[in-house]
Design an enzyme around this catalytic site. Structure first.
Site, PDB file in Angstrom:
ATOM      1  N   ARG A  16     -13.941  30.537  -9.300  1.00 29.87           N
ATOM      2  CA  ARG A  16     -12.725  29.737  -9.467  1.00 29.87           C
ATOM      3  C   ARG A  16     -13.099  28.608 -10.412  1.00 29.87           C
ATOM      4  O   ARG A  16     -13.975  27.794 -10.102  1.00 29.87           O
ATOM      5  CB  ARG A  16     -12.232  29.185  -8.133  1.00 29.87           C
ATOM      6  N   CYS A  55       2.404  30.472  -2.729  1.00 29.80           N
ATOM      7  CA  CYS A  55       0.965  30.768  -2.641  1.00 29.80           C
ATOM      8  C   CYS A  55       0.234  29.755  -1.755  1.00 29.80           C
ATOM      9  O   CYS A  55      -0.835  30.059  -1.242  1.00 29.80           O
ATOM     10  CB  CYS A  55       0.365  30.799  -4.041  1.00 29.80           C
ATOM     11  N   ARG A 115      -4.215  37.454   1.894  1.00 34.38           N
ATOM     12  CA  ARG A 115      -5.300  37.187   0.939  1.00 34.38           C
ATOM     13  C   ARG A 115      -6.591  37.857   1.424  1.00 34.38           C
ATOM     14  O   ARG A 115      -7.358  38.425   0.644  1.00 34.38           O
ATOM     15  CB  ARG A 115      -5.535  35.672   0.792  1.00 34.38           C
TER      16      ARG A 115
END
Ligand code: CP
Ligand code: NVA
Length: 304
Positions: free
Chosen positions: A104, A263, A291
């Site tokens: 990320r 999200c 997820r």
């Protein structure tokens, strides 16, 4: 066979995308019924974070364990990709220890360069450009609740230039649904991402009229107005994006059984009102749960 990475939904064929969604749904059932397999036994996932996370970090760590493997958490304080050490060396060395790498980060190019230099598969756990793991879980959630995404109208409200909007555009390039984006004129999607989707025949409408977009929608989707790294622009963005809030009025124009997705993290009273996000149309916690299962499907596929 060349290794695969999971950097962008635009890299998937329709068959691959549908297989991952199906596998995520099956894997979730297998886990809940106590008959899950452990294809990651003895394998280690590395998680590199240059930004904060709740869902992505915890679901990847737990997912690795559920698959019989393990995960280690790494921040850029240790790695210093591009500062302490060249991305080429980071990719090569991490691949000698790890079986899968998730990153990320800010600049999407860092994830692309890491993947190009790593022998282990690399998963994009969010960059400024894309968030593919999230949209895979989102599509899983829609399929679980409505059987299919085929022919549905998915609307995205707010920042049309962010990673979530772009990953939804990529999804529309691969899967047969209509995407409508309601955004102010200075937050338009990236031109290259849009033109790729259009070339693939995606049905996408970009509008500045939130009401027009809401009419007959099957899914209402939103995300924070200031993404990670844009916190200093928050006040200006709230002013500009308030007409794109998902609220009772937007929901009233959508289909009666419309689903509301986000999200997360969410800011109640900004991009979505509390009554909507906590109301009967919202499936946000199923979405967050998914997820875990979507990512297990990705890991399983990359290790196969
Ligand atoms: N939706 C999502 O990616 O959440 P985190 O930023 O908490 O990982
Ligand atoms: N657009 C948001 C998504 C968070 C999951 C961000 O990048 O901060």
């Amino acid at each position: 066979m060349a290794k695969r990475d999971f950097l962008s939904l635009a890299d998937l064929s329709r068959d691959e995308f549908e297989m991952l969604v199906k596998r995520a749904i099956e894997g979730k059932k297998e886990w809940k019924e106590g008959r899950a397999k452990t294809p990651m036994k003895g394998k280690v996932l590395g998680l590199i974070f240059h930004k904060p996370s709740l869902r992505t970090r915890v679901s990847f760590e737990v997912g690795a364990r559920q698959l019989g493997g393990s995960a280690i958490y790494l921040t850029d304080k240790e790695l210093g990709i591009g500062s302490r050490e060249a991305v080429e060396d980071v990719g090569e060395v991490l691949s000698r220890y790890l079986d899968v790498i998730m990153i990320r980060t800010f600049d999407h190019k860092i994830a692309v360069d890491l993947a190009a230099n790593a022998k282990a598969p690399v998963i994009n756990g969010l960059t400024d450009l894309f968030h593919p793991c999230q949209v895979l879980a989102d599509v899983q959630t829609i399929v679980e609740h409505r059987d299919t995404i085929e022919g549905k109208v998915v609307t995205f409200y707010g920042d049309g230039s962010n990673n979530m909007a772009h990953s939804w555009i990529n999804a529309a390039a691969v899967l047969p649904f209509e995407l409508r984006i309601a955004t102010p004129s200075n937050y338009l999607p990236d031109a290259a991402v849009m033109s790729h989707a259009k070339k693939c025949g995606a049905k996408i409408v970009v509008s500045h009229d939130a009401k027009e977009v809401s009419r007959g929608a099957d899914v209402l989707y939103t995300d924070v107005w200031a993404s990670m790294g844009q916190e200093s622009e928050r006040d200006a963005r709230i002013r500009e994006m308030m007409p794109y809030q998902i609220n009772a009025e937007a929901l009233a124009l959508a289909k009666k059984d419309a689903l509301v997705l986000h999200c997360l993290p969410a800011h109640r009273g900004e991009e979505v009102t509390a009554d909507v996000i906590d109301g009967p149309h919202s499936v946000i916690y199923d979405e967050a749960e998914n997820r875990l299962h979507a990512q297990k499907a990705i890991i399983e596929w990359l290790l196969a």
